[in-house]
Design a protein around this motif. Structure first.
Motif, PDB file in Angstrom:
ATOM      1  N   GLY A  44      90.648 -55.571  83.929  1.00 17.99           N
ATOM      2  CA  GLY A  44      89.966 -56.394  84.333  1.00 17.99           C
ATOM      3  C   GLY A  44      91.273 -57.298  84.586  1.00 17.99           C
ATOM      4  O   GLY A  44      91.535 -57.899  85.459  1.00 17.99           O
ATOM      5  N   ASN A  64      93.460 -56.648  87.441  1.00 17.78           N
ATOM      6  CA  ASN A  64      92.887 -56.574  89.093  1.00 17.78           C
ATOM      7  C   ASN A  64      92.761 -58.004  88.832  1.00 17.78           C
ATOM      8  O   ASN A  64      93.783 -58.503  89.881  1.00 17.78           O
ATOM      9  CB  ASN A  64      91.944 -56.083  88.811  1.00 17.78           C
ATOM     10  N   THR A  65      92.724 -58.776  88.008  1.00 19.41           N
ATOM     11  CA  THR A  65      93.190 -60.164  88.369  1.00 19.41           C
ATOM     12  C   THR A  65      94.290 -60.347  88.777  1.00 19.41           C
ATOM     13  O   THR A  65      94.564 -61.749  89.709  1.00 19.41           O
ATOM     14  CB  THR A  65      92.559 -61.401  86.839  1.00 19.41           C
ATOM     15  N   SER A  90      95.564 -58.608  92.380  1.00 16.61           N
ATOM     16  CA  SER A  90      94.845 -58.996  93.611  1.00 16.61           C
ATOM     17  C   SER A  90      95.576 -60.081  95.033  1.00 16.61           C
ATOM     18  O   SER A  90      94.919 -58.983  95.649  1.00 16.61           O
ATOM     19  CB  SER A  90      93.988 -59.655  92.898  1.00 16.61           C
ATOM     20  N   GLY A 109      88.084 -58.563  88.651  1.00 16.78           N
ATOM     21  CA  GLY A 109      88.563 -58.432  87.331  1.00 16.78           C
ATOM     22  C   GLY A 109      88.624 -59.556  86.159  1.00 16.78           C
ATOM     23  O   GLY A 109      88.548 -59.045  84.914  1.00 16.78           O
TER      24      GLY A 109
END
Length: 136
Positions: A42, A45-46, A49, A87
């Protein structure tokens, strides 16, 4: 009064008994490991992105040609927003075993995955044909 105490005791027993039955057979180490992977996925991906914009631009130009210069950045912004939301969701809810059993919310799991050759449907055909890999 005695009835209320009995009902409260029965209610507490049911609540705690059902959760203990659900976790039966699962090792705490495996659960903690999957939770940690979900948290790391998470946060990753944050943070990454924004890399969806150049990735989708490249993939669209590679697969669709000149129209990819227009569609790719638009698709990249949409995918960046989607990856950011998934994320953040996985970061906030890393302890919740959903979906599945700590499975990823987005495919591919990370922005650096998914660069392989795609199947592109040529114009005028109804069924997609695989793209020939280099060297075949």
């Amino acid at each position: 009064m005695r009835t209320k105490a009995t009902l409260l005791s029965l209610l507490l027993l049911m609540v705690f008994a059902t959760s203990s039955f659900a976790l039966e057979g699962q090792q705490p180490e495996a659960i903690a490991e999957k939770m940690a992977f979900k948290l790391v996925r998470g946060v990753t991906n944050t943070v990454t992105s924004v890399a969806e914009v150049p990735k989708q631009s490249y993939l669209m130009v590679r697969d669709r040609g000149g129209i990819g210069y227009v569609v790719g950045p638009l698709k990249g912004v949409g995918m960046a927003f989607y990856r950011l939301l998934t994320g953040l969701t996985e970061t906030v809810f890393f302890a919740v075993p959903q979906p599945g059993y700590y499975d990823p919310l987005i495919t591919p799991e990370y922005v650096w995955e998914g660069w392989e050759e795609k199947r592109v449907e040529p114009r005028g055909q109804s069924e997609a044909q695989p793209v020939q890999a280099k060297g075949e």
